[in-house]
Scaffold this motif. Structure first.
Motif, mmCIF file in Angstrom:
data_model
loop_
_atom_site.group_PDB
_atom_site.id
_atom_site.type_symbol
_atom_site.label_atom_id
_atom_site.label_comp_id
_atom_site.label_asym_id
_atom_site.label_seq_id
_atom_site.Cartn_x
_atom_site.Cartn_y
_atom_site.Cartn_z
ATOM 1 N N UNK A 1 2.521 6.226 -2.152
ATOM 2 C CA UNK A 1 3.437 7.290 -1.741
ATOM 3 C C UNK A 1 4.256 7.898 -2.875
ATOM 4 N N UNK A 2 4.076 7.432 -4.085
ATOM 5 C CA UNK A 2 4.853 7.970 -5.204
ATOM 6 C C UNK A 2 4.021 8.945 -6.023
ATOM 7 N N UNK A 3 4.699 9.875 -6.639
ATOM 8 C CA UNK A 3 4.049 10.840 -7.523
ATOM 9 C C UNK A 3 3.788 10.184 -8.875
ATOM 10 N N UNK A 4 2.876 10.740 -9.656
ATOM 11 C CA UNK A 4 2.546 10.118 -10.948
ATOM 12 C C UNK A 4 3.749 9.916 -11.872
ATOM 13 N N UNK A 5 4.715 10.820 -11.863
ATOM 14 C CA UNK A 5 5.872 10.644 -12.751
ATOM 15 C C UNK A 5 6.860 9.609 -12.211
ATOM 16 N N UNK B 1 8.836 3.395 -10.177
ATOM 17 C CA UNK B 1 9.338 3.048 -8.852
ATOM 18 C C UNK B 1 8.255 2.299 -8.080
ATOM 19 N N UNK B 2 7.037 2.814 -8.170
ATOM 20 C CA UNK B 2 5.912 2.193 -7.488
ATOM 21 C C UNK B 2 5.671 0.778 -8.009
ATOM 22 N N UNK B 3 5.597 0.644 -9.300
ATOM 23 C CA UNK B 3 5.354 -0.681 -9.897
ATOM 24 C C UNK B 3 6.479 -1.657 -9.580
ATOM 25 N N UNK B 4 7.710 -1.181 -9.627
ATOM 26 C CA UNK B 4 8.854 -2.047 -9.324
ATOM 27 C C UNK B 4 8.820 -2.562 -7.899
ATOM 28 N N UNK C 1 0.835 -1.199 0.000
ATOM 29 C CA UNK C 1 0.000 0.000 0.000
ATOM 30 C C UNK C 1 0.872 1.252 0.000
ATOM 31 N N UNK C 2 1.934 1.238 0.784
ATOM 32 C CA UNK C 2 2.869 2.371 0.763
ATOM 33 C C UNK C 2 3.485 2.549 -0.617
ATOM 34 N N UNK C 3 3.884 1.441 -1.230
ATOM 35 C CA UNK C 3 4.485 1.514 -2.565
ATOM 36 C C UNK C 3 3.483 2.022 -3.594
ATOM 37 N N UNK D 1 5.968 -5.073 -7.480
ATOM 38 C CA UNK D 1 6.388 -6.353 -8.043
ATOM 39 C C UNK D 1 7.375 -7.077 -7.153
ATOM 40 N N UNK D 2 8.343 -6.350 -6.600
ATOM 41 C CA UNK D 2 9.329 -6.947 -5.699
ATOM 42 C C UNK D 2 8.663 -7.504 -4.447
ATOM 43 N N UNK D 3 7.732 -6.766 -3.893
ATOM 44 C CA UNK D 3 7.013 -7.226 -2.704
ATOM 45 C C UNK D 3 6.229 -8.499 -3.010
#
Length: 108
Positions: free
Chosen positions: A41-45, A49-52, A36-38, A55-57
């Motif tokens: 907590x990230x900006x649209x651009x 980072x969020x997707x990575x 949920x944090x991943x 996926x890692x989690x």
């Protein structure tokens, strides 16, 4: 980097706790809060980072479920049940806190 580090450190902590106490302890539930944090907590651009991280989690979760092995510190069933109850409550509380924190937030 803090947006990357927070779910990454949570992932590492959760994997360690799961290896120490085993999957019956419910420590894996904290991976939902890390995800949920991943996701939030990230900006649209910074979407990759969020997707990575998500996926890692997920890959870490699957790896622990398929080949995590035995717990390093086996607890008696009654203590394991109490730890499971504590982890269910704690992870749900953290999930709710994260959700409330980011509800309606403009992440741009």
């Amino acid at each position: 980097m803090a947006r990357v580090a927070t779910p990454a450190v949570g992932l590492a902590d959760t994997l360690l706790a799961t290896k120490v106490f085993g999957p019956g302890s419910g420590t894996e539930l904290f991976l939902f809060a890390c995800g949920l944090l991943a996701a939030l907590s990230f900006r649209p651009h910074e979407v990759w980072w969020s997707r990575g991280l998500i996926g890692l989690i997920f890959v870490a979760f699957v790896a622990m479920r398929l080949g995590g092995g035995a717990a390093l510190y086996a607890l008696p069933p009654d203590q394991l049940g109490r730890l499971l109850g504590l982890n269910i409550f704690s992870s749900a509380s953290l999930f709710a806190f994260i959700g409330l924190r980011f509800a309606g937030a403009d992440r741009e």
